[in-house]
Enzyme design. Structure first.
Site, PDB file in Angstrom:
ATOM      1  N   LYS A  11      -8.205  -2.410   7.875  1.00  0.00           N
ATOM      2  CA  LYS A  11      -8.175  -3.564   6.967  1.00  0.00           C
ATOM      3  C   LYS A  11      -8.460  -4.883   7.695  1.00  0.00           C
ATOM      4  CE  LYS A  11      -5.026  -1.407   3.642  1.00  0.00           C
ATOM      5  NZ  LYS A  11      -3.845  -1.632   2.786  1.00  0.00           N
ATOM      6  N   PHE A  59       1.073  -7.330  -7.291  1.00  0.00           N
ATOM      7  CA  PHE A  59       0.366  -7.582  -6.035  1.00  0.00           C
ATOM      8  C   PHE A  59      -1.143  -7.353  -6.122  1.00  0.00           C
ATOM      9  CE2 PHE A  59       1.949  -3.169  -5.854  1.00  0.00           C
ATOM     10  CZ  PHE A  59       0.807  -2.455  -5.498  1.00  0.00           C
ATOM     11  N   ARG A  87      -1.655  10.198   6.949  1.00  0.00           N
ATOM     12  CA  ARG A  87      -0.541   9.394   6.446  1.00  0.00           C
ATOM     13  C   ARG A  87       0.618   9.366   7.452  1.00  0.00           C
ATOM     14  NH1 ARG A  87      -1.287   7.346   1.752  1.00  0.00           N
ATOM     15  NH2 ARG A  87       0.890   7.154   1.120  1.00  0.00           N
ATOM     16  N   THR A  93       3.917   2.664   4.026  1.00  0.00           N
ATOM     17  CA  THR A  93       3.147   1.516   3.529  1.00  0.00           C
ATOM     18  C   THR A  93       3.740   0.193   4.016  1.00  0.00           C
ATOM     19  OG1 THR A  93       2.636   2.803   1.560  1.00  0.00           O
ATOM     20  CG2 THR A  93       2.262   0.433   1.406  1.00  0.00           C
ATOM     21  N   ARG A 104       1.074   1.566  11.637  1.00  0.00           N
ATOM     22  CA  ARG A 104       1.610   0.407  10.912  1.00  0.00           C
ATOM     23  C   ARG A 104       2.828  -0.192  11.618  1.00  0.00           C
ATOM     24  NH1 ARG A 104       0.602   3.210   5.099  1.00  0.00           N
ATOM     25  NH2 ARG A 104      -1.341   2.170   4.523  1.00  0.00           N
ATOM     26  N   ASN A 114      -1.153  -4.491   5.942  1.00  0.00           N
ATOM     27  CA  ASN A 114      -0.587  -3.337   6.653  1.00  0.00           C
ATOM     28  C   ASN A 114      -1.633  -2.561   7.440  1.00  0.00           C
ATOM     29  OD1 ASN A 114      -1.835  -2.114   4.509  1.00  0.00           O
ATOM     30  ND2 ASN A 114      -0.056  -0.942   3.810  1.00  0.00           N
ATOM     31  N   HIS A 117      -5.585   1.785   5.623  1.00  0.00           N
ATOM     32  CA  HIS A 117      -5.420   2.528   4.368  1.00  0.00           C
ATOM     33  C   HIS A 117      -5.797   3.978   4.609  1.00  0.00           C
ATOM     34  CE1 HIS A 117      -5.893   3.645   0.099  1.00  0.00           C
ATOM     35  NE2 HIS A 117      -6.959   4.314   0.515  1.00  0.00           N
ATOM     36  N   GLU A 128     -12.164   8.558  -3.184  1.00  0.00           N
ATOM     37  CA  GLU A 128     -12.366   7.451  -2.245  1.00  0.00           C
ATOM     38  C   GLU A 128     -13.523   7.718  -1.285  1.00  0.00           C
ATOM     39  OE1 GLU A 128      -8.527   6.665  -0.497  1.00  0.00           O
ATOM     40  OE2 GLU A 128      -7.724   5.923  -2.407  1.00  0.00           O
TER      41      GLU A 128
HETATM   42  P1  CMP Z   1      -2.655   0.735   0.609  1.00  0.00           P
HETATM   43  O1  CMP Z   1      -2.247   1.998   1.286  1.00  0.00           O
HETATM   44  O2  CMP Z   1      -4.037   0.286   0.894  1.00  0.00           O
HETATM   45  O3  CMP Z   1      -2.482   0.840  -0.981  1.00  0.00           O
HETATM   46  C1  CMP Z   1      -2.238  -0.268  -1.802  1.00  0.00           C
HETATM   47  C2  CMP Z   1      -1.998  -1.532  -1.021  1.00  0.00           C
HETATM   48  O4  CMP Z   1      -1.396  -2.583  -1.728  1.00  0.00           O
HETATM   49  C3  CMP Z   1      -1.016  -1.230   0.109  1.00  0.00           C
HETATM   50  O5  CMP Z   1      -1.644  -0.421   1.084  1.00  0.00           O
HETATM   51  C4  CMP Z   1      -0.639  -2.643   0.538  1.00  0.00           C
HETATM   52  O6  CMP Z   1      -1.638  -3.204   1.383  1.00  0.00           O
HETATM   53  C5  CMP Z   1      -0.707  -3.426  -0.781  1.00  0.00           C
HETATM   54  N1  CMP Z   1       0.595  -3.801  -1.349  1.00  0.00           N
HETATM   55  C6  CMP Z   1       1.025  -5.049  -1.500  1.00  0.00           C
HETATM   56  N2  CMP Z   1       2.225  -5.078  -2.076  1.00  0.00           N
HETATM   57  C7  CMP Z   1       2.581  -3.804  -2.313  1.00  0.00           C
HETATM   58  C8  CMP Z   1       3.728  -3.200  -2.888  1.00  0.00           C
HETATM   59  N3  CMP Z   1       4.768  -3.908  -3.373  1.00  0.00           N
HETATM   60  N4  CMP Z   1       3.766  -1.850  -2.963  1.00  0.00           N
HETATM   61  C9  CMP Z   1       2.723  -1.111  -2.492  1.00  0.00           C
HETATM   62  N5  CMP Z   1       1.588  -1.646  -1.943  1.00  0.00           N
HETATM   63  C10 CMP Z   1       1.533  -2.993  -1.830  1.00  0.00           C
END
Ligand code: CMP
Length: 140
Positions: A11, A59, A87, A93, A104, A114, A117, A128
């Protein structure tokens, strides 16, 4: 166990800090093959579409703005049990919840920024990978 493909995105916060080689080395060390890789600056439409499952969440708009704020590195990773393994290597996350040694935990800035992805299921991996690398999906 089956050989799987999964989509990985390094990212903007990580690319901005020039961390892509560290991430790629880690994936290789964990036994992933990098089947395809490209750097891209996502358009608003691409980011909105890619994260369509989050549309309507608080978000979503901020996530789309962040994911289009700078270049990303898009990759297709392959190995046995790739989706789950990726993962594990990424960690939770929210970096606050991520286990020691995960990408992460080591690099992420916040829940939004974060750093990386990874597809979260076989269905999302199929979608994807095709989203960014349609040429890799066999036809017929
Ligand atoms: P990702 O795994 O790319 O999937 C969705 C993205 O939304 C997550 O990583 C974060 O970068 C972002 N995000 C921001 N706020 C939240 C939240 N409250 N819960 C989950 N994902 C979030």
């Amino acid at each position: 166990m089956a050989i799987e493909k999964t989509l990985s995105i390094i990212k903007p916060d990580a690319v901005e800090r020039n961390l892509q080689e560290s991430f790629i080395q880690r994936f290789k060390k964990e036994g992933f093959k990098i089947l395809a890789k490209k750097e891209a600056l996502l358009t608003k439409e691409e980011a909105q579409d890619f994260y369509i499952e989050h549309k309507g969440k608080v978000f979503y708009e901020s996530l789309v703005n962040y994911m289009t704020s700078g270049p990303v590195v898009l990759m297709v990773l392959e190995r046995e049990n790739a989706i789950l393994k990726n993962r594990e290597v990424m960690g939770a996350t929210n970096p606050k919840d991520a286990a020691p040694g995960t990408l992460r935990k080591e690099y992420a800035v916040s829940l939004e920024k974060n750093s990386v992805h990874g597809s979260d299921s076989p269905a999302s991996a199929a979608r994807e990978v095709e989203f960014f690398f349609p040429e890799l999906v066999k036809c017929c």
